[in-house]
Motif scaffolding. Structure first.
Motif, mmCIF file in Angstrom:
data_model
loop_
_atom_site.group_PDB
_atom_site.id
_atom_site.type_symbol
_atom_site.label_atom_id
_atom_site.label_comp_id
_atom_site.label_asym_id
_atom_site.label_seq_id
_atom_site.Cartn_x
_atom_site.Cartn_y
_atom_site.Cartn_z
ATOM 1 N N LEU A 142 -14.642 -8.465 1.728
ATOM 2 C CA LEU A 142 -13.907 -9.385 2.581
ATOM 3 C C LEU A 142 -12.669 -8.774 3.226
ATOM 4 C CD1 LEU A 142 -14.038 -12.606 0.347
ATOM 5 C CD2 LEU A 142 -15.334 -12.175 2.445
ATOM 6 N N LEU A 143 -11.938 -7.966 2.474
ATOM 7 C CA LEU A 143 -10.639 -7.481 2.943
ATOM 8 C C LEU A 143 -10.689 -6.084 3.545
ATOM 9 C CD1 LEU A 143 -7.610 -8.102 3.147
ATOM 10 C CD2 LEU A 143 -7.351 -7.202 0.809
ATOM 11 N N LEU A 144 -11.395 -5.174 2.913
ATOM 12 C CA LEU A 144 -11.389 -3.773 3.326
ATOM 13 C C LEU A 144 -11.793 -3.574 4.792
ATOM 14 C CD1 LEU A 144 -10.941 -0.820 2.629
ATOM 15 C CD2 LEU A 144 -13.258 -0.748 1.676
ATOM 16 N N PRO A 145 -12.836 -4.261 5.309
ATOM 17 C CA PRO A 145 -13.180 -4.046 6.730
ATOM 18 C C PRO A 145 -12.032 -4.339 7.686
ATOM 19 C CG PRO A 145 -14.962 -5.189 5.605
ATOM 20 C CD PRO A 145 -13.797 -5.167 4.656
ATOM 21 N N LEU A 146 -11.212 -5.341 7.378
ATOM 22 C CA LEU A 146 -10.075 -5.660 8.244
ATOM 23 C C LEU A 146 -9.022 -4.556 8.194
ATOM 24 C CD1 LEU A 146 -9.508 -9.465 7.573
ATOM 25 C CD2 LEU A 146 -10.962 -8.356 9.265
ATOM 26 N N LEU A 147 -8.816 -3.993 7.012
ATOM 27 C CA LEU A 147 -7.834 -2.925 6.874
ATOM 28 C C LEU A 147 -8.295 -1.676 7.621
ATOM 29 C CD1 LEU A 147 -6.850 -3.206 3.090
ATOM 30 C CD2 LEU A 147 -6.253 -4.674 5.023
ATOM 31 N N GLN A 148 -9.568 -1.377 7.522
ATOM 32 C CA GLN A 148 -10.102 -0.195 8.192
ATOM 33 C C GLN A 148 -10.034 -0.331 9.703
ATOM 34 O OE1 GLN A 148 -13.944 -0.250 6.260
ATOM 35 N NE2 GLN A 148 -13.381 1.420 4.876
ATOM 36 N N GLU A 149 -10.415 -1.486 10.196
ATOM 37 C CA GLU A 149 -10.439 -1.665 11.650
ATOM 38 C C GLU A 149 -9.047 -1.642 12.260
ATOM 39 O OE1 GLU A 149 -11.260 -4.799 15.176
ATOM 40 O OE2 GLU A 149 -11.623 -5.428 13.114
ATOM 41 N N ASN A 150 -8.070 -2.118 11.508
ATOM 42 C CA ASN A 150 -6.721 -2.242 12.047
ATOM 43 C C ASN A 150 -5.798 -1.094 11.655
ATOM 44 O OD1 ASN A 150 -6.526 -4.956 13.519
ATOM 45 N ND2 ASN A 150 -7.591 -5.502 11.628
ATOM 46 N N ASN A 151 -6.389 0.023 11.238
ATOM 47 C CA ASN A 151 -5.643 1.263 11.005
ATOM 48 C C ASN A 151 -4.489 1.100 10.022
ATOM 49 O OD1 ASN A 151 -7.238 2.744 12.948
ATOM 50 N ND2 ASN A 151 -6.081 1.692 14.556
ATOM 51 N N VAL A 152 -4.769 0.402 8.922
ATOM 52 C CA VAL A 152 -3.785 0.260 7.862
ATOM 53 C C VAL A 152 -3.579 1.607 7.177
ATOM 54 C CG1 VAL A 152 -3.418 -0.777 5.586
ATOM 55 C CG2 VAL A 152 -4.159 -2.195 7.511
ATOM 56 N N ASP A 153 -2.345 1.926 6.867
ATOM 57 C CA ASP A 153 -2.029 3.221 6.257
ATOM 58 C C ASP A 153 -2.143 3.182 4.739
ATOM 59 O OD1 ASP A 153 -0.991 4.861 8.643
ATOM 60 O OD2 ASP A 153 0.120 2.983 8.812
ATOM 61 N N LEU A 154 -1.603 2.117 4.118
ATOM 62 C CA LEU A 154 -1.596 2.025 2.658
ATOM 63 C C LEU A 154 -2.098 0.656 2.227
ATOM 64 C CD1 LEU A 154 2.024 3.334 1.812
ATOM 65 C CD2 LEU A 154 -0.046 4.706 2.116
ATOM 66 N N TYR A 155 -2.879 0.636 1.159
ATOM 67 C CA TYR A 155 -3.131 -0.603 0.431
ATOM 68 C C TYR A 155 -2.521 -0.433 -0.955
ATOM 69 C CZ TYR A 155 -5.173 -4.490 -2.047
ATOM 70 O OH TYR A 155 -5.326 -5.632 -2.805
ATOM 71 N N ILE A 156 -1.562 -1.305 -1.279
ATOM 72 C CA ILE A 156 -0.823 -1.202 -2.536
ATOM 73 C C ILE A 156 -1.153 -2.403 -3.401
ATOM 74 C CG2 ILE A 156 1.475 -1.109 -3.571
ATOM 75 C CD1 ILE A 156 2.516 0.114 -0.983
ATOM 76 N N ASN A 157 -1.448 -2.161 -4.688
ATOM 77 C CA ASN A 157 -1.848 -3.242 -5.585
ATOM 78 C C ASN A 157 -1.328 -3.000 -6.992
ATOM 79 O OD1 ASN A 157 -4.368 -1.210 -5.324
ATOM 80 N ND2 ASN A 157 -4.222 -1.963 -7.433
ATOM 81 N N GLY A 158 -1.519 -4.000 -7.825
ATOM 82 C CA GLY A 158 -1.284 -3.894 -9.260
ATOM 83 C C GLY A 158 -2.600 -4.113 -9.979
ATOM 84 N N HIS A 159 -2.613 -5.078 -10.925
ATOM 85 C CA HIS A 159 -3.800 -5.529 -11.663
ATOM 86 C C HIS A 159 -4.224 -4.538 -12.737
ATOM 87 C CE1 HIS A 159 -6.896 -8.354 -12.483
ATOM 88 N NE2 HIS A 159 -7.886 -7.630 -12.009
ATOM 89 N N ASP A 160 -4.559 -3.313 -12.362
ATOM 90 C CA ASP A 160 -4.781 -2.289 -13.378
ATOM 91 C C ASP A 160 -3.418 -1.774 -13.829
ATOM 92 O OD1 ASP A 160 -7.431 -2.036 -14.126
ATOM 93 O OD2 ASP A 160 -7.956 -0.822 -12.392
#
Length: 335
Positions: free
Chosen positions: A235-253
């Protein structure tokens, strides 16, 4: 209302496809709430990222907070990003829950940390009164606290897009086990997801920032205990790829991690070592993609100028475990 000038774009087709898949018929556009945060006079920006921390100081949370205070003064940080799971084990029970003060206000006491904390909700936060963490009432308790479901921080040198990832994960709805989640404001879920993805897509496309950074609680790629999150990949990754996102930052692990995928220009950064860590789980990953993995407590710093981005990961003794730098030409808007 945001203007739409994107007929025929692949991202818009993705959103429409998601809406059709989810059975949603409403395509009205709304803007994500925006905060303005000015960089330093020289145009630079420095910040910390920490996640999975709120344990009333236990599991080395207090010791890590002490080191953050020291490094934060040295770096002159502008703000802090929290990647969620802010209050363990089950969020807050209300806006007057003392757990907020004992896990936040009375822990991060250093003068250098008295800056805005831009936060997202994690899955543990949804197990309590999720609306409490979102309430402006908490800002009367501690003015640093800024937490919405999804929003944008415009820091001029970069834009940060905060995404409420917990509702995107099927298992919390289909296999909650003994956990009870606070879905007020999320249901009907299909509508919530379609609105979120649509609004994020438009915000990313409208951005003229030279650096685009997306922040969520859940992993997209991770070699840690929780591993990859398939729902976010779909759901999310295709939008990030298309819009030239530089970083995806997360926690959880509950680890520190840097993955540079061969399939994307996005750098995937995990900063979830704010308290309990050392799970002893490291799943195999392609060596050419795994830049760094640390199964322990720590935090991350991010320094940006218009043309350069520097990240560093620190352990509980403030030792630098990993550094990475990239640069790009200054982006000029054609609008």
């Amino acid at each position: 209302m945001a203007s739409i000038h994107r007929s025929g774009s692949m991202g818009y087709l993705i959103i429409l496809a998601v809406c059709v898949f989810l059975g949603v018929a409403s395509y009205s556009c709304a803007e994500l709430h925006r905060f303005e945060h000015a960089p330093k006079p020289d145009g630079s920006l420095t910040l910390f990222v920490i996640g999975d921390w709120g344990r009333r100081g236990a599991y080395n949370q207090s010791q890590l907070a002490f080191q953050m205070g020291i490094v934060g003064k040295e770096l002159d940080i502008d703000f802090v990003i929290s990647t969620g799971d802010n209050i363990y084990p089950n969020g807050l029970i209300g806006t007057d829950d003392p757990a907020f003060e004992y896990s936040f206000t009375k822990i991060y006491t250093a003068s250098s940390l008295q800056k805005p904390w831009y936060s997202v909700l994690g899955n543990h936060d949804y197990r309590g009164d999720a609306l409490a963490q979102l309430s402006p009432t908490l800002r009367h308790v501690d003015k640093r606290w800024i937490c919405l479901r999804s929003y944008v921080v415009d820091a001029q040198v970069a834009e940060f897009f905060f995404v409420d990832t917990t509702p995107l994960v099927d298992n919390y709805f289909t296999q909650p086990g003994e956990n009870v989640y606070d879905w007020r404001g999320v249901l009907p879920r299909n509508q919530y997801i379609s609105n979120l993805l649509r609004d994020l897509h438009f915000a990313l496309q409208q951005s003229n920032a030279n650096w685009k950074i997306v922040v969520g609680h859940h992993t997209i790629l991770s070699a840690g205990y929780h591993g990859n999150t398939l729902d976010l990949q779909n759901l999310l990754l295709p939008l990030l790829q298309e819009n030239n996102v530089d970083l995806y930052i997360n926690g959880h692990d509950h680890c520190l991690e840097h993955i540079s995928s061969l399939e994307s220009g996005i750098q995937f950064l995990t900063s979830g070592g704010g308290s309990m860590a050392w799970r002893g789980v490291v799943k195999w990953w392609k060596p050419e993609e795994m830049k760094f993995y640390y199964d322990g407590q720590g935090f991350m710093s991010l320094h940006l100028t218009q043309t350069q981005l520097d990240i560093a990961f620190y352990d509980i003794f403030a030792n630098v475990l990993h550094k990475w730098t990239t640069s790009k030409h200054l982006h000029y808007s054609t609008l």
